[in-house]
Scaffold this motif. Structure first.
Motif, PDB file in Angstrom:
ATOM      1  N   GLU A  77       0.836  -1.208   0.000  1.00  0.00           N
ATOM      2  CA  GLU A  77       0.000   0.000   0.000  1.00  0.00           C
ATOM      3  C   GLU A  77       0.865   1.251   0.000  1.00  0.00           C
ATOM      4  O   GLU A  77       0.578   2.211  -0.721  1.00  0.00           O
ATOM      5  CB  GLU A  77      -0.911   0.018   1.226  1.00  0.00           C
ATOM      6  N   ALA A  78       1.915   1.260   0.798  1.00  0.00           N
ATOM      7  CA  ALA A  78       2.799   2.422   0.874  1.00  0.00           C
ATOM      8  C   ALA A  78       3.515   2.647  -0.452  1.00  0.00           C
ATOM      9  O   ALA A  78       3.669   3.792  -0.891  1.00  0.00           O
ATOM     10  CB  ALA A  78       3.801   2.249   2.013  1.00  0.00           C
ATOM     11  N   ILE A  79       3.939   1.578  -1.115  1.00  0.00           N
ATOM     12  CA  ILE A  79       4.594   1.715  -2.416  1.00  0.00           C
ATOM     13  C   ILE A  79       3.603   2.277  -3.439  1.00  0.00           C
ATOM     14  O   ILE A  79       3.952   3.142  -4.245  1.00  0.00           O
ATOM     15  CB  ILE A  79       5.193   0.366  -2.868  1.00  0.00           C
ATOM     16  N   ASN A  80       2.354   1.815  -3.389  1.00  0.00           N
ATOM     17  CA  ASN A  80       1.320   2.368  -4.277  1.00  0.00           C
ATOM     18  C   ASN A  80       1.082   3.841  -3.981  1.00  0.00           C
ATOM     19  O   ASN A  80       0.881   4.637  -4.899  1.00  0.00           O
ATOM     20  CB  ASN A  80       0.019   1.575  -4.168  1.00  0.00           C
ATOM     21  N   ASP A  81       1.084   4.225  -2.713  1.00  0.00           N
ATOM     22  CA  ASP A  81       0.944   5.632  -2.338  1.00  0.00           C
ATOM     23  C   ASP A  81       2.079   6.456  -2.935  1.00  0.00           C
ATOM     24  O   ASP A  81       1.861   7.549  -3.452  1.00  0.00           O
ATOM     25  CB  ASP A  81       0.945   5.808  -0.812  1.00  0.00           C
ATOM     26  N   TYR A  82       3.294   5.920  -2.876  1.00  0.00           N
ATOM     27  CA  TYR A  82       4.438   6.613  -3.454  1.00  0.00           C
ATOM     28  C   TYR A  82       4.249   6.796  -4.959  1.00  0.00           C
ATOM     29  O   TYR A  82       4.448   7.893  -5.484  1.00  0.00           O
ATOM     30  CB  TYR A  82       5.745   5.850  -3.180  1.00  0.00           C
ATOM     31  N   LYS A  83       3.829   5.742  -5.636  1.00  0.00           N
ATOM     32  CA  LYS A  83       3.607   5.817  -7.080  1.00  0.00           C
ATOM     33  C   LYS A  83       2.540   6.849  -7.411  1.00  0.00           C
ATOM     34  O   LYS A  83       2.657   7.596  -8.387  1.00  0.00           O
ATOM     35  CB  LYS A  83       3.195   4.452  -7.634  1.00  0.00           C
ATOM     36  N   ASN A  84       1.476   6.906  -6.606  1.00  0.00           N
ATOM     37  CA  ASN A  84       0.385   7.856  -6.860  1.00  0.00           C
ATOM     38  C   ASN A  84       0.817   9.298  -6.635  1.00  0.00           C
ATOM     39  O   ASN A  84       0.310  10.192  -7.288  1.00  0.00           O
ATOM     40  CB  ASN A  84      -0.819   7.513  -5.980  1.00  0.00           C
ATOM     41  N   THR A  85       1.745   9.524  -5.721  1.00  0.00           N
ATOM     42  CA  THR A  85       2.207  10.902  -5.470  1.00  0.00           C
ATOM     43  C   THR A  85       3.139  11.387  -6.583  1.00  0.00           C
ATOM     44  O   THR A  85       3.326  12.578  -6.749  1.00  0.00           O
ATOM     45  CB  THR A  85       2.952  11.023  -4.118  1.00  0.00           C
ATOM     46  N   LYS A  86       3.725  10.457  -7.329  1.00  0.00           N
ATOM     47  CA  LYS A  86       4.674  10.811  -8.392  1.00  0.00           C
ATOM     48  C   LYS A  86       4.019  10.951  -9.760  1.00  0.00           C
ATOM     49  O   LYS A  86       4.673  11.255 -10.725  1.00  0.00           O
ATOM     50  CB  LYS A  86       5.813   9.784  -8.467  1.00  0.00           C
ATOM     51  N   GLN A  87       2.704  10.721  -9.836  1.00  0.00           N
ATOM     52  CA  GLN A  87       2.017  10.834 -11.139  1.00  0.00           C
ATOM     53  C   GLN A  87       1.511  12.226 -11.372  1.00  0.00           C
ATOM     54  O   GLN A  87       1.274  13.007 -10.566  1.00  0.00           O
ATOM     55  CB  GLN A  87       0.852   9.860 -11.204  1.00  0.00           C
TER      56      GLN A  87
END
Length: 60
Positions: free
Chosen positions: A50-60
């Motif tokens: 979940e945290a890795i997905n959060d990181y990916k979403n903040t970088k889009q």
């Protein structure tokens, strides 16, 4: 030896993001293909994903 209980993180930025969210590094190893790079190993679980997905979403 890496197990399925561990997640390899090749990006220092992602590792820092996870550390700031109180995830713990299990181990650190040099990258076999590039000795100037480091691989960060975290315990793999649903919260980490979940945290890795959060990181990916903040970088889009």
């Amino acid at each position: 030896m890496i197990t399925t209980d561990e997640k390899l993180i090749f990006s220092p930025q992602v590792a820092k993001f996870l550390l700031n969210r109180n995830f713990k590094i299990v181990d650190i190893k040099p990258d076999r293909n590039d000795r100037n790079k480091t691989i960060f190993i975290f315990k793999n679980d649903d919260k980490l994903a979940e945290a890795i997905n959060d990181y990916k979403n903040t970088k889009q």
